[in-house]
Design a protein around this motif. Structure first.
Motif, PDB file in Angstrom:
ATOM      1  N   GLY A 210     -13.644   9.692 -12.239  1.00  0.00           N
ATOM      2  CA  GLY A 210     -13.563   9.462 -10.912  1.00  0.00           C
ATOM      3  C   GLY A 210     -14.499  10.167 -10.047  1.00  0.00           C
ATOM      4  O   GLY A 210     -14.970   9.800  -9.098  1.00  0.00           O
ATOM      5  N   MET A 214     -17.167   8.857  -7.494  1.00  0.00           N
ATOM      6  CA  MET A 214     -17.645   9.320  -6.108  1.00  0.00           C
ATOM      7  C   MET A 214     -18.660   9.724  -6.006  1.00  0.00           C
ATOM      8  O   MET A 214     -19.429   9.396  -4.682  1.00  0.00           O
ATOM      9  CB  MET A 214     -16.536  10.341  -6.012  1.00  0.00           C
ATOM     10  N   ARG A 236     -16.264   3.149 -14.548  1.00  0.00           N
ATOM     11  CA  ARG A 236     -14.925   2.541 -13.951  1.00  0.00           C
ATOM     12  C   ARG A 236     -13.953   2.203 -14.854  1.00  0.00           C
ATOM     13  O   ARG A 236     -12.933   2.110 -14.753  1.00  0.00           O
ATOM     14  CB  ARG A 236     -15.589   1.531 -13.006  1.00  0.00           C
ATOM     15  N   HIS A 239     -12.246   4.682 -16.462  1.00  0.00           N
ATOM     16  CA  HIS A 239     -11.179   5.172 -15.436  1.00  0.00           C
ATOM     17  C   HIS A 239     -10.003   4.350 -15.168  1.00  0.00           C
ATOM     18  O   HIS A 239      -8.778   4.748 -15.366  1.00  0.00           O
ATOM     19  CB  HIS A 239     -11.947   5.098 -14.122  1.00  0.00           C
ATOM     20  N   PHE A 240     -10.070   2.877 -15.213  1.00  0.00           N
ATOM     21  CA  PHE A 240      -8.927   2.027 -15.085  1.00  0.00           C
ATOM     22  C   PHE A 240      -8.091   2.190 -16.371  1.00  0.00           C
ATOM     23  O   PHE A 240      -6.982   2.168 -16.232  1.00  0.00           O
ATOM     24  CB  PHE A 240      -9.492   0.565 -14.761  1.00  0.00           C
ATOM     25  N   TRP A 246      -2.112   6.594 -18.032  1.00  0.00           N
ATOM     26  CA  TRP A 246      -1.497   7.554 -17.270  1.00  0.00           C
ATOM     27  C   TRP A 246      -0.032   7.288 -16.795  1.00  0.00           C
ATOM     28  O   TRP A 246       0.906   7.886 -16.584  1.00  0.00           O
ATOM     29  CB  TRP A 246      -2.437   8.421 -16.327  1.00  0.00           C
ATOM     30  N   GLN A 320      -0.722   9.965  -6.777  1.00  0.00           N
ATOM     31  CA  GLN A 320      -1.875   9.727  -6.859  1.00  0.00           C
ATOM     32  C   GLN A 320      -2.057   8.389  -7.635  1.00  0.00           C
ATOM     33  O   GLN A 320      -3.067   7.486  -7.739  1.00  0.00           O
ATOM     34  CB  GLN A 320      -2.757  10.785  -8.021  1.00  0.00           C
ATOM     35  N   GLY A 324      -4.169   5.066  -6.600  1.00  0.00           N
ATOM     36  CA  GLY A 324      -5.048   4.544  -7.487  1.00  0.00           C
ATOM     37  C   GLY A 324      -4.747   3.121  -7.763  1.00  0.00           C
ATOM     38  O   GLY A 324      -5.857   2.137  -7.843  1.00  0.00           O
ATOM     39  N   TYR A 328      -6.795  -0.299  -6.939  1.00  0.00           N
ATOM     40  CA  TYR A 328      -7.270  -1.073  -7.971  1.00  0.00           C
ATOM     41  C   TYR A 328      -7.023  -2.635  -7.581  1.00  0.00           C
ATOM     42  O   TYR A 328      -7.611  -3.738  -8.085  1.00  0.00           O
ATOM     43  CB  TYR A 328      -6.436  -0.941  -9.171  1.00  0.00           C
ATOM     44  N   TYR A 331      -9.024  -5.534  -6.304  1.00  0.00           N
ATOM     45  CA  TYR A 331     -10.050  -6.338  -7.232  1.00  0.00           C
ATOM     46  C   TYR A 331      -8.990  -7.634  -7.492  1.00  0.00           C
ATOM     47  O   TYR A 331      -9.844  -8.783  -8.289  1.00  0.00           O
ATOM     48  CB  TYR A 331     -10.442  -5.720  -8.421  1.00  0.00           C
ATOM     49  N   ARG A 354      -9.614   6.073  -0.167  1.00  0.00           N
ATOM     50  CA  ARG A 354     -10.464   6.522  -1.397  1.00  0.00           C
ATOM     51  C   ARG A 354     -10.632   8.180  -0.971  1.00  0.00           C
ATOM     52  O   ARG A 354     -10.640   9.047  -2.032  1.00  0.00           O
ATOM     53  CB  ARG A 354     -11.919   5.927  -1.424  1.00  0.00           C
ATOM     54  N   HIS A 357      -7.313   9.665  -2.290  1.00  0.00           N
ATOM     55  CA  HIS A 357      -7.514   9.544  -3.780  1.00  0.00           C
ATOM     56  C   HIS A 357      -8.162  10.835  -4.463  1.00  0.00           C
ATOM     57  O   HIS A 357      -8.117  11.472  -5.186  1.00  0.00           O
ATOM     58  CB  HIS A 357      -8.222   8.511  -4.308  1.00  0.00           C
ATOM     59  N   THR A 358      -9.433  11.053  -3.684  1.00  0.00           N
ATOM     60  CA  THR A 358     -10.177  12.451  -4.119  1.00  0.00           C
ATOM     61  C   THR A 358      -9.558  13.554  -3.802  1.00  0.00           C
ATOM     62  O   THR A 358      -9.549  14.390  -4.435  1.00  0.00           O
ATOM     63  CB  THR A 358     -11.724  12.151  -3.193  1.00  0.00           C
ATOM     64  N   MET A 361      -7.055  14.508  -6.232  1.00  0.00           N
ATOM     65  CA  MET A 361      -7.678  14.965  -7.422  1.00  0.00           C
ATOM     66  C   MET A 361      -8.067  16.403  -7.230  1.00  0.00           C
ATOM     67  O   MET A 361      -7.524  17.007  -8.051  1.00  0.00           O
ATOM     68  CB  MET A 361      -8.902  14.351  -7.578  1.00  0.00           C
TER      69      MET A 361
HETATM   70  C1  HEM Z   1      -5.948  12.141 -12.466  1.00  0.00           C
HETATM   71  C2  HEM Z   1      -5.742  11.041 -11.701  1.00  0.00           C
HETATM   72  C3  HEM Z   1      -6.914  10.401 -11.280  1.00  0.00           C
HETATM   73  C4  HEM Z   1      -8.125  11.049 -10.780  1.00  0.00           C
HETATM   74  C5  HEM Z   1      -8.565  12.456 -10.647  1.00  0.00           C
HETATM   75  C6  HEM Z   1      -8.828   9.986  -9.843  1.00  0.00           C
HETATM   76  C7  HEM Z   1      -9.847  10.302  -9.381  1.00  0.00           C
HETATM   77  C8  HEM Z   1     -10.537   9.197  -8.982  1.00  0.00           C
HETATM   78  C9  HEM Z   1     -11.835   9.648  -7.918  1.00  0.00           C
HETATM   79  C10 HEM Z   1     -12.590  10.773  -7.576  1.00  0.00           C
HETATM   80  C11 HEM Z   1     -12.465   8.220  -7.429  1.00  0.00           C
HETATM   81  C12 HEM Z   1     -13.490   8.110  -6.636  1.00  0.00           C
HETATM   82  C13 HEM Z   1     -13.081   7.827  -5.209  1.00  0.00           C
HETATM   83  C14 HEM Z   1     -14.407   7.481  -4.425  1.00  0.00           C
HETATM   84  O1  HEM Z   1     -14.504   6.336  -4.188  1.00  0.00           O
HETATM   85  O2  HEM Z   1     -14.976   8.261  -3.765  1.00  0.00           O
HETATM   86  C15 HEM Z   1     -11.569   7.264  -7.895  1.00  0.00           C
HETATM   87  C16 HEM Z   1     -11.764   6.057  -7.868  1.00  0.00           C
HETATM   88  C17 HEM Z   1     -10.793   5.147  -8.413  1.00  0.00           C
HETATM   89  N1  HEM Z   1      -9.623   5.156  -8.966  1.00  0.00           N
HETATM   90 FE1  HEM Z   1      -8.969   6.871  -9.384  1.00  0.00          FE
HETATM   91  N2  HEM Z   1      -8.124   9.039 -10.129  1.00  0.00           N
HETATM   92  C18 HEM Z   1      -7.036   8.995 -10.733  1.00  0.00           C
HETATM   93  C19 HEM Z   1      -6.052   8.106 -11.019  1.00  0.00           C
HETATM   94  C20 HEM Z   1      -6.171   6.789 -10.947  1.00  0.00           C
HETATM   95  C21 HEM Z   1      -5.173   5.874 -11.375  1.00  0.00           C
HETATM   96  C22 HEM Z   1      -3.951   6.173 -11.852  1.00  0.00           C
HETATM   97  C23 HEM Z   1      -5.658   4.525 -10.998  1.00  0.00           C
HETATM   98  C24 HEM Z   1      -5.023   3.150 -11.208  1.00  0.00           C
HETATM   99  C25 HEM Z   1      -4.630   2.667 -12.259  1.00  0.00           C
HETATM  100  C26 HEM Z   1      -7.053   4.745 -10.136  1.00  0.00           C
HETATM  101  C27 HEM Z   1      -7.789   3.874  -9.800  1.00  0.00           C
HETATM  102  C28 HEM Z   1      -9.085   4.052  -9.064  1.00  0.00           C
HETATM  103  C29 HEM Z   1      -9.655   2.797  -8.549  1.00  0.00           C
HETATM  104  C30 HEM Z   1      -9.431   1.463  -8.648  1.00  0.00           C
HETATM  105  C31 HEM Z   1     -10.825   3.913  -7.980  1.00  0.00           C
HETATM  106  C32 HEM Z   1     -11.958   2.935  -7.182  1.00  0.00           C
HETATM  107  C33 HEM Z   1     -13.205   2.536  -7.889  1.00  0.00           C
HETATM  108  C34 HEM Z   1     -14.020   1.815  -7.146  1.00  0.00           C
HETATM  109  O3  HEM Z   1     -13.808   1.411  -6.082  1.00  0.00           O
HETATM  110  O4  HEM Z   1     -15.126   1.738  -7.798  1.00  0.00           O
HETATM  111  N3  HEM Z   1      -7.234   6.180 -10.275  1.00  0.00           N
HETATM  112  N4  HEM Z   1     -10.534   7.856  -8.880  1.00  0.00           N
END
Ligand code: HEM
Length: 410
Positions: A210, A214, A236, A239-240, A246, A320, A324, A328, A331, A354, A357-358, A361
């Motif tokens: 993540g 970012m 990515r 991450h997904f 999770w 969170q 997330g 997601y 898309y 976003r 979401h950050t 985190m």
């Molecule tokens: C511990 C849990 C998580 C942390 C620490 C975390 C952290 C992050 C961070 C820092 C970003 C970048 C935000 C930005 O664009 O500046 C991000 C993006 C994203 N996260 Fe998470 N996330 C977590 C859980 C999840 C979960 C459970 C999902 C969904 C299944 C998810 C889906 C996404 C998606 C779709 C993006 C955007 C990606 C993109 O647009 O390229 N995240 N995440």
């Protein structure tokens, strides 16, 4: 005559003073703590009663300026099965102002001494409260009352003075591995431990990937000359996948919180405001953590402050996941299901979402730092093996202690 009195509970083990230790002194009758300890140490010279020996040693060590009261062996009336306190007459006891007087010291079991002595309601309740609190940690109360002796030898009313804490002890101080004084209690099931470490691993992977999404602080960028490669795509993707894994772990935990027969998995272990007692104990834990109280209430599982911290972190975690998932969903906008899931993003916008979401985190990271600090701190102070309990499932508790959330530890 000998002092056959036995301190209540495990303290009563004649002939082995090394198995007892002295804790705090609680005073309710107006005497200083050292005076209460001095009364507790009133014994015939050379007594072989382990409690006598222990009290005398504690007085000599902690207050060397206070003389141990000398007692004629003929003035000792030991405790009996039908009277759980002893009576010891101390002659010519030095009292404030330099004068001397004779007194009789009553020493023994909490209920017996309280029943046979005078005290205000407030003092009784203070004494009971402190004794009960000590009991949670395996302490027994050696209760002291004293009565003046008149010129003609009449013994006046006994007045409650306080108590000295005693408990089982063997080996090195705080020897948590000694099976004599500690016992291992299984708390955390294998499934909970697996979930815990899966959470840790997935949060680490999600945080690393993540953070990279970012701020792609290494690798090719759109500004790079030539092909930029597919690094961000892989990151990515990881991450997904980790995100959905999770979600699965979170879902199994929520199900077990409502269906598991294991009391330490059920939701009440995580919710600290179920009763007035919980709220009171929450205050006691906070006072203990900010060094205003020596010991907090004893819990086998989480204390109320931990319960509050963990229920908050569950809320942060679920939030969170939802955020997330909503991101997601962007898309997959051809599907009506994902369109609904993406609604919050439509409301507040992609950028703010976003950011949320950050921020979540960083909230998870802050929790992790505090969590590790408090777990190591509690383990170092209580020596209960709390840190390793997340691997082997068990904690060590003093025999005889009475935790708030479990039956007495045998
Ligand atoms: C511990 C849990 C998580 C942390 C620490 C975390 C952290 C992050 C961070 C820092 C970003 C970048 C935000 C930005 O664009 O500046 C991000 C993006 C994203 N996260 Fe998470 N996330 C977590 C859980 C999840 C979960 C459970 C999902 C969904 C299944 C998810 C889906 C996404 C998606 C779709 C993006 C955007 C990606 C993109 O647009 O390229 N995240 N995440």
């Amino acid at each position: 005559m000998t002092t056959a009195e036995q301190a209540p509970g495990p303290a009563a083990d004649p002939g082995d003073a090394s198995r007892l230790e002295v804790g705090d002194v609680v005073s309710v009758g107006g005497l200083s703590h050292r005076r209460v300890l001095a009364l507790a140490a009133a014994a015939a010279p050379g007594s072989d009663d382990p409690v006598d020996q222990l009290m005398i040693a504690a007085l000599r060590e902690d207050h060397p300026t206070i003389p141990v009261p000398t007692v004629d062996p003929a003035d000792v009336d030991p405790a009996r099965a039908d009277r759980r306190y002893s009576l010891v007459r101390v002659r010519q006891l030095q009292v404030t102002g330099g004068s001397t007087r004779d007194i009789v010291v009553m020493r023994g079991d909490l209920d017996a001494v309280m029943g046979a002595s005078r005290a205000s309601r407030e003092n009784r309740s203070l004494l009971r409260k402190n004794a009960r609190h000590g009991l949670e940690h395996g302490w027994r109360a050696l209760v002291i009352a004293a009565a003046p002796v008149a010129e003609d030898g009449t013994v006046g009313d006994f007045v409650l003075q306080g108590f000295v804490k005693l408990r089982h002890f063997s080996g090195e101080e705080h020897d948590a591995t000694s099976e004599d004084s500690y016992t291992r209690v299984d708390v955390w099931s294998a499934s909970l431990r697996a979930q815990h470490w899966l959470n840790v691993s997935l949060i680490v992977v999600l945080s690393l990937t993540g953070y990279y999404i970012m701020d792609p602080f290494f690798g090719p960028t759109p500004g790079s000359a030539g092909r930029t490669g597919y690094l961000m795509g892989y990151v990515r993707f990881i991450h997904f996948v980790a995100g959905f894994a999770w979600l699965l772990v979170g879902a199994t935990r929520i199900v077990s919180a409502f269906t598991s027969p294991d009391r330490y998995l059920r939701w009440p272990t995580l919710w600290p405001l179920k009763s007035k007692k919980d709220v009171r104990n929450l205050g006691r834990v906070v006072k203990h953590y900010v060094f205003l109280r020596d010991e907090g209430p004893l819990y086998v599982a989480h204390n109320p402050l931990q319960q509050l911290a963990y229920s908050s972190i569950y809320v942060v975690g679920v939030l969170q996941m939802l955020v997330g998932l909503s991101l997601y969903a962007l898309y997959k906008q051809s599907s009506p299901f994902w369109q609904v899931v993406a609604t919050p993003v439509q409301w507040i916008g992609i950028g703010p979402m976003r950011l949320v979401h950050t921020m979540l985190m960083f909230a998870l990271w802050s929790f992790a730092i505090g969590h590790i600090y408090l777990a190591v701190r509690a383990d170092s102070l209580d020596r209960h093996g709390g840190v390793s309990s997340m691997i082997n499932g068990g904690v060590w508790l003093r025999r005889g202690s009475k935790p708030v959330d479990s039956p007495k530890v045998g």
